[in-house]
Scaffold this active site. Structure first.
Site, short mmCIF file in Angstrom:
data_model
loop_
_atom_site.label_atom_id
_atom_site.label_comp_id
_atom_site.label_asym_id
_atom_site.label_seq_id
_atom_site.Cartn_x
_atom_site.Cartn_y
_atom_site.Cartn_z
N HIS A 190 0.85 -1.20 0.00
CA HIS A 190 0.00 0.00 0.00
C HIS A 190 0.88 1.24 0.00
CE1 HIS A 190 0.44 1.29 4.27
NE2 HIS A 190 0.52 0.00 4.54
N CYS A 205 3.71 -4.25 6.62
CA CYS A 205 3.31 -4.03 5.23
C CYS A 205 4.49 -3.61 4.36
CB CYS A 205 2.21 -2.98 5.16
SG CYS A 205 0.60 -3.56 5.71
#
Length: 235
Positions: A190, A205
């Site tokens: 992301h 992430c």
């Protein structure tokens, strides 16, 4: 990141080709600068290496101008304390940048990311690089990424994208996670607004610039393979 909700608002994803932009020593990739502190005039253990990286006269002795240049680099990438000292974390960040530059347009030269699975997103933790390939053909990248810190590492191995949310919101971290593509529990590709070289790292992430996250959104879909390998410097 496991507890999540999706905002109702959607936006279109438009993507253009991208590549690693590391031509200059000082690379600004979003994010707010760290708060500047008083300059440290002490010669650091990596003085010569840092001077060379920044294009300063290489004499191995800290000067006021050296300190200002180092401090600017630290502020750009959120390295604290932001005092212009040529210490281990600053040189580690620069070393990662140098390794990324050396990858050029052949990031899988050593064949560590599988070439027999068709389209796949590769994540090299050691160089903090990611790219998309189709067999042995490079489709996008390589691009710098920001992966998990020591306490919340990005787990290695072969994964698959299983959930995508273009305008995602994390209820755990209370932050926006645009162009999220989840491939391992709560771990996703992301976009973020921080520098890709901002230590110590993410909550697990694979952080990307908005441009690169849009590209990944356009080029990948549910069921696509993701391969994570290596070890992040400093972990």
């Amino acid at each position: 990141m496991a507890a999540i909700r999706v905002r109702a608002r959607r936006r279109a994803a438009v993507v253009f080709g991208g590549a690693l932009a590391l031509a200059a020593p000082l690379v600004v990739v979003g994010g707010g600068p760290a708060q500047a502190a008083a300059c440290n005039v002490t010669t650091g253990p990596y003085q010569r290496q840092v001077e060379q990286f920044l294009g300063r006269p290489v004499d191995g002795v800290q000067s006021a101008a050296d300190c200002t240049a180092i401090q600017s680099f630290q502020a750009t990438h959120g390295i604290t304390p932001t005092m212009g000292y040529a210490g281990p974390l600053t040189w580690q960040t620069m070393s990662t940048m140098l390794a990324q530059r050396a990858a050029g347009k052949n990031p899988n030269a050593e064949g560590k990311c599988p070439v027999n699975l068709g389209r796949i997103a590769c994540v090299d933790l050691t160089r903090q690089l990611s790219w998309i390939q189709d067999g042995a053909t490079l489709k996008y990248g390589p691009v710098p990424v920001r992966t998990g810190k020591a306490e919340t590492p990005t787990r290695t191995g072969l994964k698959k994208i299983y959930y995508r949310s273009i305008d995602h919101w994390s209820t755990i971290y209370n932050v926006s996670m645009p162009y999220s593509q989840f491939f391992d529990g709560g771990i996703a590709f992301h976009s973020v607004t921080k520098s890709m070289w901002n230590p110590p790292g993410s909550g697990g992430c694979v952080n990307m610039t908005t441009t690169d996250a849009k590209a990944y959104w356009s080029l990948l879909t549910n069921g696509e393979d993701v391969f994570v390998y290596g070890r992040k410097p400093g972990t």
